[in-house]
Scaffold this active site. Sequence first.
Site, PDB file in Angstrom:
ATOM      1  N   CYS A  51       0.862  -1.171   0.000  1.00 31.68           N
ATOM      2  CA  CYS A  51       0.000   0.000   0.000  1.00 31.68           C
ATOM      3  C   CYS A  51       0.905   1.229   0.000  1.00 31.68           C
ATOM      4  CB  CYS A  51      -0.907  -0.002   1.230  1.00 31.68           C
ATOM      5  SG  CYS A  51      -1.830   1.535   1.425  1.00 31.68           S
ATOM      6  N   ASP A  58      -0.223  -5.847   0.284  1.00 35.70           N
ATOM      7  CA  ASP A  58      -1.470  -6.120  -0.432  1.00 35.70           C
ATOM      8  C   ASP A  58      -1.265  -7.400  -1.231  1.00 35.70           C
ATOM      9  OD1 ASP A  58      -3.006  -3.860   0.324  1.00 35.70           O
ATOM     10  OD2 ASP A  58      -1.937  -2.629  -1.127  1.00 35.70           O
ATOM     11  N   VAL A  73       5.714 -13.597 -24.283  1.00 30.68           N
ATOM     12  CA  VAL A  73       6.530 -13.146 -23.163  1.00 30.68           C
ATOM     13  C   VAL A  73       7.315 -14.335 -22.631  1.00 30.68           C
ATOM     14  CG1 VAL A  73       4.777 -13.458 -21.347  1.00 30.68           C
ATOM     15  CG2 VAL A  73       6.575 -11.750 -21.052  1.00 30.68           C
ATOM     16  N   GLU A  74       8.576 -14.123 -22.323  1.00 32.07           N
ATOM     17  CA  GLU A  74       9.402 -15.178 -21.738  1.00 32.07           C
ATOM     18  C   GLU A  74       9.000 -15.282 -20.271  1.00 32.07           C
ATOM     19  OE1 GLU A  74      11.806 -17.357 -19.694  1.00 32.07           O
ATOM     20  OE2 GLU A  74      12.282 -15.230 -19.393  1.00 32.07           O
ATOM     21  N   SER A  75       8.618 -16.464 -19.826  1.00 28.83           N
ATOM     22  CA  SER A  75       7.947 -16.613 -18.527  1.00 28.83           C
ATOM     23  C   SER A  75       8.843 -16.296 -17.328  1.00 28.83           C
ATOM     24  CB  SER A  75       7.332 -18.001 -18.387  1.00 28.83           C
ATOM     25  OG  SER A  75       8.328 -18.999 -18.422  1.00 28.83           O
ATOM     26  N   HIS A  92      -3.942  -0.563  -6.077  1.00 30.06           N
ATOM     27  CA  HIS A  92      -4.345  -1.752  -6.837  1.00 30.06           C
ATOM     28  C   HIS A  92      -4.543  -1.422  -8.309  1.00 30.06           C
ATOM     29  CE1 HIS A  92      -4.806  -3.411  -2.936  1.00 30.06           C
ATOM     30  NE2 HIS A  92      -6.104  -3.289  -2.787  1.00 30.06           N
ATOM     31  N   GLU A  93      -5.212  -0.322  -8.566  1.00 27.04           N
ATOM     32  CA  GLU A  93      -5.508   0.061  -9.940  1.00 27.04           C
ATOM     33  C   GLU A  93      -4.220   0.286 -10.737  1.00 27.04           C
ATOM     34  OE1 GLU A  93      -8.851   1.471  -7.237  1.00 27.04           O
ATOM     35  OE2 GLU A  93      -6.664   1.463  -7.141  1.00 27.04           O
TER      36      GLU A  93
END
Length: 153
Positions: A51, A58, A73-75, A92-93
């Site tokens: 937060c 969070d 995407v390479e994991s 969060h957003e």
Amino acid sequence: MSHYTDGLTQLGRPTQQPAHPDEAVLERVANPQTGTAYVVRFTQPEFTSLCPMTGQPDFAHLVIDYVPGDWLVESKSLKLFLQSFRNHGAFHEDCTVSIGKRLADLLAPRWLRIGGYWYPRGGMPIDVFWQTGAAPGDVWIPNQGVPGYRGRG
């Protein structure tokens, strides 16, 4: 290693967790199925950030779906990128949307969406959803399968 991994800097070697999302190196590999419509899903059920106001942790369950164009995407790099949020303070957003945008910028997918299913803060869960546009009609895109928060009721 194959030609798909040429130029990757993190795969197959020890790599430090980035201290901040801006320091994380996201890498991509060529899509071996270019021209085929399919969905790739990554699920991160234990995503953590801080937060920005209190510094308290969070927690979220992230689901990332995309229909690749020329790139995947390479994991390992994705895992390290997501881990870089562990000590990063953001709402969060901001976390959810910035992850989606960074992936979309890197991959230029036909379509991408991210669902951020956040656990309650102050007694209220906050779920955040972002996508690049309308879903393509020529591919099956499953429901993300994460139920809304119900608490103990």
